[in-house]
Write a protein that holds these residues in place. Structure first.
Motif, PDB file in Angstrom:
ATOM      1  N   VAL A  21      -8.861   6.110   2.926  1.00 32.65           N
ATOM      2  CA  VAL A  21      -7.828   4.983   2.387  1.00 32.65           C
ATOM      3  C   VAL A  21      -8.537   4.442   1.183  1.00 32.65           C
ATOM      4  CG1 VAL A  21      -6.884   2.962   3.058  1.00 32.65           C
ATOM      5  CG2 VAL A  21      -6.916   4.608   4.657  1.00 32.65           C
ATOM      6  N   GLY A  22      -9.976   4.208   1.266  1.00 30.68           N
ATOM      7  CA  GLY A  22     -10.474   3.670   0.056  1.00 30.68           C
ATOM      8  C   GLY A  22     -10.173   4.363  -1.088  1.00 30.68           C
ATOM      9  N   ARG A  23     -10.494   5.684  -0.898  1.00 31.48           N
ATOM     10  CA  ARG A  23     -10.263   6.833  -2.067  1.00 31.48           C
ATOM     11  C   ARG A  23      -8.899   6.853  -2.471  1.00 31.48           C
ATOM     12  NH1 ARG A  23     -11.424   8.197  -6.737  1.00 31.48           N
ATOM     13  NH2 ARG A  23     -11.212  10.239  -7.344  1.00 31.48           N
ATOM     14  N   ILE A  24      -7.859   6.618  -1.578  1.00 35.64           N
ATOM     15  CA  ILE A  24      -6.655   6.808  -1.969  1.00 35.64           C
ATOM     16  C   ILE A  24      -6.238   5.404  -2.784  1.00 35.64           C
ATOM     17  CG2 ILE A  24      -4.144   6.477  -1.087  1.00 35.64           C
ATOM     18  CD1 ILE A  24      -5.001   8.396   1.028  1.00 35.64           C
ATOM     19  N   ARG A  25      -6.729   4.300  -2.579  1.00 36.44           N
ATOM     20  CA  ARG A  25      -6.633   2.820  -2.997  1.00 36.44           C
ATOM     21  C   ARG A  25      -7.225   3.025  -4.389  1.00 36.44           C
ATOM     22  NH1 ARG A  25      -5.042  -2.272  -2.483  1.00 36.44           N
ATOM     23  NH2 ARG A  25      -4.547  -2.275  -0.302  1.00 36.44           N
ATOM     24  N   GLU A  26      -8.222   3.720  -4.575  1.00 36.27           N
ATOM     25  CA  GLU A  26      -8.775   3.666  -5.854  1.00 36.27           C
ATOM     26  C   GLU A  26      -7.871   4.364  -6.844  1.00 36.27           C
ATOM     27  OE1 GLU A  26     -12.670   5.465  -5.866  1.00 36.27           O
ATOM     28  OE2 GLU A  26     -13.680   4.019  -4.464  1.00 36.27           O
ATOM     29  N   VAL A  27      -7.453   5.445  -6.442  1.00 33.84           N
ATOM     30  CA  VAL A  27      -6.340   6.239  -7.182  1.00 33.84           C
ATOM     31  C   VAL A  27      -5.203   5.570  -7.435  1.00 33.84           C
ATOM     32  CG1 VAL A  27      -5.023   8.293  -7.484  1.00 33.84           C
ATOM     33  CG2 VAL A  27      -7.451   8.594  -6.600  1.00 33.84           C
ATOM     34  N   ALA A  28      -4.788   4.934  -6.498  1.00 32.75           N
ATOM     35  CA  ALA A  28      -3.489   4.160  -6.463  1.00 32.75           C
ATOM     36  C   ALA A  28      -3.580   3.146  -7.665  1.00 32.75           C
ATOM     37  CB  ALA A  28      -2.840   3.578  -5.185  1.00 32.75           C
ATOM     38  N   ASP A  29      -4.843   2.370  -7.739  1.00 36.66           N
ATOM     39  CA  ASP A  29      -4.997   1.205  -8.415  1.00 36.66           C
ATOM     40  C   ASP A  29      -4.957   1.719  -9.889  1.00 36.66           C
ATOM     41  OD1 ASP A  29      -5.247  -0.786  -6.458  1.00 36.66           O
ATOM     42  OD2 ASP A  29      -7.402  -0.894  -6.426  1.00 36.66           O
ATOM     43  N   ALA A  30      -5.504   2.840  -9.848  1.00 39.87           N
ATOM     44  CA  ALA A  30      -5.672   3.541 -11.176  1.00 39.87           C
ATOM     45  C   ALA A  30      -4.309   3.670 -12.053  1.00 39.87           C
ATOM     46  CB  ALA A  30      -6.456   4.828 -11.287  1.00 39.87           C
ATOM     47  N   ILE A  31      -3.319   4.306 -10.971  1.00 41.28           N
ATOM     48  CA  ILE A  31      -2.080   4.647 -11.508  1.00 41.28           C
ATOM     49  C   ILE A  31      -1.578   3.264 -11.766  1.00 41.28           C
ATOM     50  CG2 ILE A  31       0.224   5.441 -10.689  1.00 41.28           C
ATOM     51  CD1 ILE A  31      -1.295   7.365  -9.170  1.00 41.28           C
ATOM     52  N   SER A  32      -1.829   2.130 -10.953  1.00 46.10           N
ATOM     53  CA  SER A  32      -1.145   0.899 -11.114  1.00 46.10           C
ATOM     54  C   SER A  32      -1.442   0.167 -12.584  1.00 46.10           C
ATOM     55  CB  SER A  32      -1.431  -0.092 -10.211  1.00 46.10           C
ATOM     56  OG  SER A  32      -1.133   0.514  -8.802  1.00 46.10           O
ATOM     57  N   GLY A  33      -2.786   0.728 -12.754  1.00 44.62           N
ATOM     58  CA  GLY A  33      -3.398   0.034 -14.359  1.00 44.62           C
ATOM     59  C   GLY A  33      -2.642   0.624 -15.341  1.00 44.62           C
ATOM     60  N   GLU A  34      -2.514   1.997 -15.476  1.00 44.55           N
ATOM     61  CA  GLU A  34      -1.774   2.840 -16.400  1.00 44.55           C
ATOM     62  C   GLU A  34      -0.179   2.204 -16.401  1.00 44.55           C
ATOM     63  OE1 GLU A  34      -3.058   4.656 -18.359  1.00 44.55           O
ATOM     64  OE2 GLU A  34      -5.110   4.606 -17.424  1.00 44.55           O
ATOM     65  N   LEU A  35       0.326   2.205 -15.449  1.00 44.42           N
ATOM     66  CA  LEU A  35       1.717   1.596 -15.380  1.00 44.42           C
ATOM     67  C   LEU A  35       1.865   0.079 -16.006  1.00 44.42           C
ATOM     68  CD1 LEU A  35       2.927   2.964 -11.859  1.00 44.42           C
ATOM     69  CD2 LEU A  35       3.803   3.622 -14.068  1.00 44.42           C
TER      70      LEU A  35
ATOM     71  N   ARG B 187      -2.870  -3.860 -10.093  1.00 44.00           N
ATOM     72  CA  ARG B 187      -3.504  -3.149  -8.835  1.00 44.00           C
ATOM     73  C   ARG B 187      -2.319  -3.005  -7.991  1.00 44.00           C
ATOM     74  NH1 ARG B 187      -8.437  -4.131  -7.028  1.00 44.00           N
ATOM     75  NH2 ARG B 187      -7.754  -4.408  -4.874  1.00 44.00           N
ATOM     76  N   ALA B 188      -2.541  -1.831  -7.121  1.00 41.60           N
ATOM     77  CA  ALA B 188      -1.578  -1.442  -6.047  1.00 41.60           C
ATOM     78  C   ALA B 188      -1.372  -2.495  -4.736  1.00 41.60           C
ATOM     79  CB  ALA B 188      -2.103  -0.038  -5.467  1.00 41.60           C
ATOM     80  N   SER B 189       0.002  -2.849  -4.670  1.00 42.66           N
ATOM     81  CA  SER B 189       0.211  -3.921  -3.685  1.00 42.66           C
ATOM     82  C   SER B 189       0.501  -2.860  -2.374  1.00 42.66           C
ATOM     83  CB  SER B 189       1.589  -4.645  -3.833  1.00 42.66           C
ATOM     84  OG  SER B 189       1.389  -5.286  -5.086  1.00 42.66           O
ATOM     85  N   TYR B 190       1.304  -1.810  -2.512  1.00 44.23           N
ATOM     86  CA  TYR B 190       1.317  -0.764  -1.410  1.00 44.23           C
ATOM     87  C   TYR B 190       1.843   0.573  -2.000  1.00 44.23           C
ATOM     88  CZ  TYR B 190       6.571  -1.574  -1.536  1.00 44.23           C
ATOM     89  OH  TYR B 190       7.872  -1.495  -1.894  1.00 44.23           O
ATOM     90  N   LEU B 191       1.497   1.491  -1.219  1.00 41.04           N
ATOM     91  CA  LEU B 191       1.783   2.729  -1.270  1.00 41.04           C
ATOM     92  C   LEU B 191       2.507   3.318  -0.208  1.00 41.04           C
ATOM     93  CD1 LEU B 191       2.255   5.657  -2.725  1.00 41.04           C
ATOM     94  CD2 LEU B 191       0.093   6.026  -1.902  1.00 41.04           C
TER      95      LEU B 191
ATOM     96  N   TYR C 285       2.996   3.203   5.425  1.00 40.82           N
ATOM     97  CA  TYR C 285       2.010   2.498   4.352  1.00 40.82           C
ATOM     98  C   TYR C 285       0.699   3.340   4.332  1.00 40.82           C
ATOM     99  CZ  TYR C 285       5.833  -0.886   3.601  1.00 40.82           C
ATOM    100  OH  TYR C 285       6.872  -1.542   3.477  1.00 40.82           O
ATOM    101  N   LEU C 286       0.434   3.981   3.314  1.00 42.25           N
ATOM    102  CA  LEU C 286      -0.917   4.380   3.174  1.00 42.25           C
ATOM    103  C   LEU C 286      -1.910   3.487   2.511  1.00 42.25           C
ATOM    104  CD1 LEU C 286      -0.511   8.301   1.947  1.00 42.25           C
ATOM    105  CD2 LEU C 286      -1.170   7.273   4.149  1.00 42.25           C
ATOM    106  N   VAL C 287      -1.399   2.708   1.709  1.00 40.41           N
ATOM    107  CA  VAL C 287      -1.929   1.332   1.043  1.00 40.41           C
ATOM    108  C   VAL C 287      -1.231   0.221   1.472  1.00 40.41           C
ATOM    109  CG1 VAL C 287      -2.822   0.292  -0.932  1.00 40.41           C
ATOM    110  CG2 VAL C 287      -3.229   2.810  -0.678  1.00 40.41           C
ATOM    111  N   SER C 288      -1.808  -0.663   2.049  1.00 41.95           N
ATOM    112  CA  SER C 288      -1.051  -2.033   2.242  1.00 41.95           C
ATOM    113  C   SER C 288      -1.936  -3.073   2.217  1.00 41.95           C
ATOM    114  CB  SER C 288      -0.432  -1.863   3.680  1.00 41.95           C
ATOM    115  OG  SER C 288       0.007  -2.985   4.162  1.00 41.95           O
ATOM    116  N   GLN C 289      -1.411  -4.361   2.023  1.00 42.19           N
ATOM    117  CA  GLN C 289      -2.085  -5.612   2.010  1.00 42.19           C
ATOM    118  C   GLN C 289      -2.429  -6.108   3.427  1.00 42.19           C
ATOM    119  OE1 GLN C 289       0.433  -8.180  -0.143  1.00 42.19           O
ATOM    120  NE2 GLN C 289      -0.326  -7.736  -2.099  1.00 42.19           N
ATOM    121  N   TYR C 290      -1.773  -5.281   4.353  1.00 45.72           N
ATOM    122  CA  TYR C 290      -2.054  -5.971   5.800  1.00 45.72           C
ATOM    123  C   TYR C 290      -3.038  -5.007   6.799  1.00 45.72           C
ATOM    124  CZ  TYR C 290       2.039  -8.725   4.119  1.00 45.72           C
ATOM    125  OH  TYR C 290       2.652  -9.440   3.423  1.00 45.72           O
TER     126      TYR C 290
END
Length: 240
Positions: free
Chosen positions: A142-156, A184-188, A197-202
């Motif tokens: 999940v941490g690795r998925i969040r890292e990539v999701a954050d990278a995508i979020s930064g580009e967006l 930063r990714a809020s959720y995926l 939810y693969l990525v979530s604040q909860y």
């Protein structure tokens, strides 16, 4: 027309007073039974029925306090010996009270029947397996998925020029949606509203969900890269 009438009228005060004394004593005594039943049954409210030769007694309680005590004789009719509404008729109370001792004995037999019922129940159980390794591996993925999701979020965030937004794509017909805020990714979420939810604040996804969906995450990243390629192709046609 009533002048001169001198018939005696019997007063009921003494009968009602005696009735109330009996009801008060029964309420106090049965209240103890209600508290014991609440302890035995492990709940704040409930009811129990006890049978005697003369009929049935039903005791209802709430938060350990008696709500009512009802007697139903085999010959018919029912009497609320204890009630939150109104006291019983004296004759009905007297008839019920003749069987009250039998009710208490039935309750006592009920309690005695529970004695020793747990004597042979084992209290030694198998060792509990640790989830540490599963949790650690889940958190790693999940941490690795969040890292990539954050990278995508930064580009967006850089491209869109706003503080929040979403990016969605379909992977084998399933909707994947990334919501981002300030880079930063809020959720995926996979599967639309009510999905996983693969990525979530909860809370993190379950291990089975992660095992099923993590291999597909790369396809989602590819869909984003294709989206970026399309943007670059569009901009390449702009001339100044």
């Amino acid at each position: 027309m009533t002048e001169g009438i001198e018939f005696d009228v019997s007063e009921t005060a003494s009968v009602a007073e005696h009735r109330d004394e009996v009801v008060a004593a029964v309420t106090d005594h049965t209240g103890r039974i209600a508290r014991e039943l609440a302890l035995l049954q492990g709940g704040d409210y409930g009811q129990s029925t006890f049978r005697t030769d003369a009929g049935e007694w039903t005791l209802k309680y709430e938060a350990g306090d008696i709500q009512y005590l009802r007697f139903e004789g085999k010959t018919g009719g029912e009497t609320y010996v204890v009630s939150s509404k109104q006291p019983p008729e004296p004759d009905e109370l007297a008839a019920a009270m003749r069987d009250y001792e039998a009710f208490v004995k039935a309750y006592n037999r009920h309690v005695e029947s529970k004695a020793g019922v747990l004597d042979d129940v084992p209290t030694e159980f198998p060792a509990v397996a640790s989830t540490d390794s599963v949790v650690a591996e889940r958190d790693r993925v999940v941490g690795r998925i969040r890292e990539v999701a954050d990278a995508i979020s930064g580009e967006l965030h850089r491209y869109e020029g706003v503080d929040y937004g979403t990016f969605s794509a379909r992977v084998d017909g399933t909707r994947w949606e990334l919501k981002w805020e300030e880079g930063r990714a809020s959720y995926l979420r996979v599967g639309g509203r009510g999905g996983t939810y693969l990525v979530s604040q909860y809370e993190p996804p379950s291990a089975p969900d992660l095992r099923e969906l993590a291999p597909e995450f790369g396809r989602f990243v590819e869909a984003f890269n294709e989206h970026v390629d399309d943007l670059e192709a569009d901009l390449s046609r702009v001339s100044l």
